[in-house]
Design a protein around this motif. Structure first.
Motif, PDB file in Angstrom:
ATOM      1  N   PRO A  70      34.508  43.378  43.627  1.00 33.83           N
ATOM      2  CA  PRO A  70      35.553  44.174  42.964  1.00 33.83           C
ATOM      3  C   PRO A  70      36.208  45.201  43.885  1.00 33.83           C
ATOM      4  O   PRO A  70      37.344  45.622  43.628  1.00 33.83           O
ATOM      5  N   ARG A  71      35.535  45.590  44.960  1.00 30.07           N
ATOM      6  CA  ARG A  71      36.090  46.592  45.879  1.00 30.07           C
ATOM      7  C   ARG A  71      37.021  45.987  46.919  1.00 30.07           C
ATOM      8  O   ARG A  71      37.731  46.720  47.623  1.00 30.07           O
ATOM      9  N   ASP A  90      44.763  36.357  51.545  1.00 31.19           N
ATOM     10  CA  ASP A  90      43.414  36.460  52.118  1.00 31.19           C
ATOM     11  C   ASP A  90      42.701  35.109  52.128  1.00 31.19           C
ATOM     12  O   ASP A  90      43.019  34.208  51.344  1.00 31.19           O
ATOM     13  N   GLN A 126      39.692  43.952  46.673  1.00 28.12           N
ATOM     14  CA  GLN A 126      41.113  43.828  46.331  1.00 28.12           C
ATOM     15  C   GLN A 126      41.716  42.593  47.005  1.00 28.12           C
ATOM     16  O   GLN A 126      42.708  42.652  47.733  1.00 28.12           O
ATOM     17  N   THR A 177      43.735  39.231  47.770  1.00 27.75           N
ATOM     18  CA  THR A 177      45.107  38.844  47.447  1.00 27.75           C
ATOM     19  C   THR A 177      45.351  37.398  47.872  1.00 27.75           C
ATOM     20  O   THR A 177      44.512  36.762  48.518  1.00 27.75           O
ATOM     21  N   ILE A 237      40.798  34.271  41.492  1.00 29.61           N
ATOM     22  CA  ILE A 237      41.650  34.983  42.440  1.00 29.61           C
ATOM     23  C   ILE A 237      42.247  33.947  43.379  1.00 29.61           C
ATOM     24  O   ILE A 237      41.528  33.266  44.097  1.00 29.61           O
TER      25      ILE A 237
END
Length: 347
Positions: A252-253, A260, A255, A257, A282
């Protein structure tokens, strides 16, 4: 990947006699394309490459001229003739290459320092250089977004330059020389991108060559594992970031996208399953998992998903052992970065 990140790290002062060399135009084929840069430091150190050694010797003399004159200059090399021995043993690159040489003075140093800061913050930056060959001058403007720009561009040119830069920034145009009619002179346009991020989940021994090679290839590499004795700078000196913790704490830390990439390489089925479940929805540039298709189905518990999972990760080159597997994975990562088509999730 672009060598600009390594170059920016090497530029520490405006008083060291550094000169930045950039390929601004190529006709035909060449070892490097428009946008490739090389730094000639005042202490003799060279960072980056513009050719396979064909140009650098002559460029070193031109660099010295630039230092003495303290003004930019452009140099054109015709490498197109196969029997041309001008640059040594008949390079035969079939290309005509134009290089811009710029001394790193106080103004240039300040601009490059700002560029470095934006890139480190994960932001793309587009640049235009207005080339006044008749008086060996260059005006430069950098654009981060529609509201954020910086440079030493004359105000009379600002509106035309910003308009052209906006078009470049948001349409992914090719770098190179362009004539902008209102300016009545050649301009060079290029977009700099932050290092692509790679997240490696699992700090086993086979992750060591993977992290090293990915870092050499220009990725910003994060290695993460719940085992502090394995996930350390001692084993991963080339990692840009080391995060120790369980997947539920770390992911969760991050981030993550659509630009990535991630590799799951823990070798523990339950941990792989936990990581997959956390990042499955994601949409990433690349998601690779060690193991075959059957193992992936077990990890997914038979669920059908939209996310593309590359398994086994890496190009199919018959790789064996940690080093060869790392080469195949990094090769596939580079291949994915080079794909021009933007997926629907990145639009």
């Amino acid at each position: 990947m672009e060598s600009i990140h390594e170059i920016l790290n090497e530029i520490t002062s405006a008083k060291e006699g550094d000169v930045l060399a950039t390929i601004i135009h190529v006709e035909g084929s060449a070892y490097r394309k428009e946008g490739a840069s090389m730094l000639f430091k005042g202490n003799g150190k060279e960072v980056g490459l513009l050719s396979a050694g064909c140009l650098e010797a002559d460029l070193s003399y031109r660099v010295q001229e630039t230092r003495v004159r303290k003004t930019p200059q452009t140099v054109t090399y015709d490498m197109s003739a196969e029997d041309d021995l001008t640059w040594g043993n008949g390079a035969g690159c079939n290309g005509i290459i134009t290089v811009l040489l710029e001394p790193i003075d106080e103004s240039m140093f300040n601009l490059l320092t700002k560029l470095k800061r934006f890139l480190l913050n994960g932001m793309s930056v587009s640049m235009m250089k207005i080339l006044f060959d008749d008086r060996n001058e260059v005006e430069t403007l950098f654009l981060v977004d529609e509201q954020t720009f910086f440079g030493n561009c004359n105000e009379r040119n600002l509106d035309q330059v910003k308009s052209a830069l906006n078009e470049l920034h948001y349409t992914n145009q090719k770098s190179g020389l362009r004539m902008i009619k209102p300016l009545k002179t050649n301009t060079y346009l290029h977009t700099f991108y932050p290092k692509p991020r790679l997240f490696v989940f699992g700090a086993g021994k086979d992750a060591i060559p993977l992290v090293k090679l990915a870092s050499l290839a220009g990725f910003f590499v994060t290695i993460t594992d719940w085992r502090a004795d394995l996930c350390s700078k001692e084993y991963f000196p080339d990692a840009d970031q080391i995060l120790v913790g369980f997947p539920s704490e770390i992911i969760p830390r991050l981030q993550l996208t659509a630009s990535d990439s991630a590799i799951i390489i823990t070798h523990q089925f339950q941990k792989d399953k936990e990581i997959v479940n956390h990042i499955l929805n994601i949409h990433l540039k690349y998601l690779g998992v060690l193991g075959g298709k059957k193992r992936i189905q077990r990890l997914l518990e038979g669920k059908k998903v939209d996310t593309e999972i590359n398994s086994p990760a890496g190009l199919q080159i018959g790789a064996e052992g940690p080093e060869e597997i790392a080469i195949s994975i990094v090769g596939e990562l580079i291949q994915r970065q080079r794909i021009k088509k933007i997926s629907k999730y990145e639009e």
